[in-house]
Design an enzyme around this catalytic site. Structure first.
Site, PDB file in Angstrom:
ATOM      1  N   HIS A 180     -17.061  -8.204   7.096  1.00  0.00           N
ATOM      2  CA  HIS A 180     -17.521  -8.525   8.438  1.00  0.00           C
ATOM      3  C   HIS A 180     -18.905  -7.933   8.696  1.00  0.00           C
ATOM      4  O   HIS A 180     -19.776  -8.569   9.296  1.00  0.00           O
ATOM      5  CB  HIS A 180     -16.502  -7.976   9.451  1.00  0.00           C
ATOM      6  CG  HIS A 180     -16.921  -8.043  10.872  1.00  0.00           C
ATOM      7  ND1 HIS A 180     -17.397  -6.941  11.563  1.00  0.00           N
ATOM      8  CD2 HIS A 180     -16.945  -9.071  11.765  1.00  0.00           C
ATOM      9  CE1 HIS A 180     -17.695  -7.284  12.793  1.00  0.00           C
ATOM     10  NE2 HIS A 180     -17.434  -8.572  12.953  1.00  0.00           N
ATOM     11  N   GLU A 212     -21.531 -10.005   7.005  1.00  0.00           N
ATOM     12  CA  GLU A 212     -21.793 -11.236   7.773  1.00  0.00           C
ATOM     13  C   GLU A 212     -22.822 -10.985   8.871  1.00  0.00           C
ATOM     14  O   GLU A 212     -23.765 -11.751   9.058  1.00  0.00           O
ATOM     15  CB  GLU A 212     -20.484 -11.751   8.368  1.00  0.00           C
ATOM     16  CG  GLU A 212     -20.639 -12.920   9.328  1.00  0.00           C
ATOM     17  CD  GLU A 212     -19.830 -12.767  10.598  1.00  0.00           C
ATOM     18  OE1 GLU A 212     -20.417 -12.906  11.697  1.00  0.00           O
ATOM     19  OE2 GLU A 212     -18.612 -12.495  10.498  1.00  0.00           O
ATOM     20  N   HIS A 213     -22.658  -9.896   9.608  1.00  0.00           N
ATOM     21  CA  HIS A 213     -23.608  -9.542  10.670  1.00  0.00           C
ATOM     22  C   HIS A 213     -25.014  -9.351  10.112  1.00  0.00           C
ATOM     23  O   HIS A 213     -25.995  -9.843  10.677  1.00  0.00           O
ATOM     24  CB  HIS A 213     -23.159  -8.244  11.365  1.00  0.00           C
ATOM     25  CG  HIS A 213     -22.189  -8.460  12.474  1.00  0.00           C
ATOM     26  ND1 HIS A 213     -22.389  -7.979  13.748  1.00  0.00           N
ATOM     27  CD2 HIS A 213     -21.006  -9.106  12.503  1.00  0.00           C
ATOM     28  CE1 HIS A 213     -21.370  -8.320  14.516  1.00  0.00           C
ATOM     29  NE2 HIS A 213     -20.512  -8.986  13.783  1.00  0.00           N
ATOM     30  N   GLU A 222     -17.988  -2.811  19.045  1.00  0.00           N
ATOM     31  CA  GLU A 222     -17.139  -3.996  18.951  1.00  0.00           C
ATOM     32  C   GLU A 222     -15.708  -3.591  18.592  1.00  0.00           C
ATOM     33  O   GLU A 222     -14.748  -4.105  19.178  1.00  0.00           O
ATOM     34  CB  GLU A 222     -17.705  -4.936  17.881  1.00  0.00           C
ATOM     35  CG  GLU A 222     -16.975  -6.254  17.748  1.00  0.00           C
ATOM     36  CD  GLU A 222     -17.589  -7.150  16.688  1.00  0.00           C
ATOM     37  OE1 GLU A 222     -16.832  -7.891  16.043  1.00  0.00           O
ATOM     38  OE2 GLU A 222     -18.829  -7.105  16.491  1.00  0.00           O
TER      39      GLU A 222
END
Length: 426
Positions: free
Chosen positions: A70, A73-74, A145
């Site tokens: 993840h 991906e960012h 987040e």
């Protein structure tokens, strides 16, 4: 040289093209000339569960911090020259990305400047740029987040269930990882994971809509950077058949209790396309809004029509049927669902209910072929799972009652079920 295969369906009356590109990338192009929009997905078979792996060209296995897929991906949207979203703003495309348990995908939709937008997609996904400064900056953003999701009732009811179902499998760990795990991420680890999983032989490109095959391939010929094939062994600890616990609860800021009821399946190997279709039919006949179970729960005031749902949740090394929704009495709902599985096991599935479910599911899947985003996303998901779009539709049409009854025995055993509930704070 591109190896092009036209895939036709007499049943659907449609076709698409599957291309094996010299770079190693599998490309799927589904022309829908009558459609005004185009949707593209560039994805890799790399998700949050892939934390321990071994490359064929290395002697030892590698374990990386939870959440790194993840995180990667960012970071890929950033480059020395700026942000990919700023580039998309100039073409008018709507771009996004997501990381799931087993895949990471980058996508855009647009009505114009298709090939310019596709060039941006192919460029930034193949151009990693990580520095100590940018990685540390992202740790704060993703940390916020993670803390936000820690208080999200829908997120917590799901991961509480996965923690109740799975002893060892990393599917029970939050996709974004933990604040502690992402603090261990470095540029070197990001580059290691990138060069392992973002190998074009491990990726697919799916484009559906108002596009021409030759133009897509010309752009790919120019943009794709050839990759040397690398075999990746994904390593998981052996997962016990039993669940960890049969019930788990938490209190958060909700008005009505949320629940998820999961049935853990033995997932030694991934189910075939035929078995997937049979499972979807089973869930349709058992719990859709046309089912007796749904009507009983609704009439008793145990569920509301808008929140009740179900899914077959599966990936490498894990598979579960999950029912979810809002209810003032989640334990009673779970009891009714378990009782329905026992009744269907004992009395057998009603042939008329089977036919209705089969036709309804088949019809929805045919209608979904009018949606370019559904087509592109489905082709990507099926490709990563070793399945094919038209074959799935054929299996829906050809499904037999006795095979669906067998799937019930395998997939919905109350002995391997668990209930997760989020209650309102007192």
């Amino acid at each position: 040289m591109n190896v092009i295969r036209e895939v036709k369906s007499d049943r659907v009356g449609d076709r698409y093209y599957e291309v094996k590109h010299p770079s190693g990338l599998r490309i799927f192009v589904y022309p829908k000339e009558q459609n005004n929009s185009t949707y593209a997905v560039f994805g890799t078979r790399y998700g949050s569960v892939d934390t321990t792996f071994k490359r064929s060209d290395e002697a030892d296995a590698c374990t990386v911090p939870a959440g790194i897929a993840h995180y990667l991906e960012h970071k890929l949207f950033e480059s020395e020259d700026g942000d990919a979203f700023a580039r998309y703003a100039k073409t008018g495309a709507n771009a996004n990305a997501y990381t799931s348990f087993d895949v990471t995908c980058y996508l855009f939709s647009c009505t114009e400047n298709v090939y310019e937008s596709l060039e941006i997609l192919l460029d930034f996904v193949q151009s990693p740029y990580f520095t100590e400064q940018t990685v540390q900056k992202e740790q704060g953003i993703i940390g916020q987040e993670i803390r936000m999701y820690d208080d999200d009732p829908q997120w917590r009811v799901m991961f509480n269930l996965l923690e109740a179902l799975y002893h060892k499998h990393p599917v029970k760990v939050d996709i974004a990882g933990t604040v502690e795990s992402i603090a261990q991420i470095t540029p070197e680890l990001l580059y290691r994971c990138y060069h392992t999983f973002y190998n074009l032989n491990n990726m697919v490109l799916c484009v559906a809509g108002n596009v021409e095959l030759n133009k897509v391939l010309d752009l790919c010929d120019r943009m794709l950077k050839p990759s040397k094939p690398v075999e990746i062994e994904r390593i998981f600890e052996e997962e016990p058949r039993e669940v960890v616990k049969t019930r788990v609860e938490q209190k958060l800021s909700v008005v009505t209790p949320l629940f998820q009821l999961g049935f853990k399946e033995n997932a030694v190997s991934r189910r075939t396309t035929k078995e997937l279709a049979e499972t979807e039919i089973l869930l349709e006949l058992m719990a859709s809004d046309a089912s007796p179970l749904f009507r009983r729960l609704l009439d008793a005031g145990l569920i509301n029509e808008s929140s009740f749902g179900y899914e077959y949740f599966e990936g490498p090394g894990y598979a579960s049927v999950i029912f979810s929704g809002e209810s003032k009495d989640p334990d009673r709902v779970a009891e009714e669902i378990r009782a329905e599985t026992e009744r269907l096991r004992r009395d057998g599935i009603d042939p008329e209910a089977f036919q209705r479910a089969k036709k309804a599911l088949y019809g929805r899947n045919i209608a979904a072929l009018n949606s370019v985003d559904n087509i592109a996303n489905s082709m990507a998901v099926f490709a990563f799972a070793g399945r094919e779009l038209y074959s799935y539709i054929d299996e829906l049409a050809n499904a037999k009652l006795d095979s669906v009854q067998k799937r019930l025995e395998e997939a919905l055993d109350p002995a391997y079920s668990a209930l997760s509930v989020v209650y309102p704070v007192d």
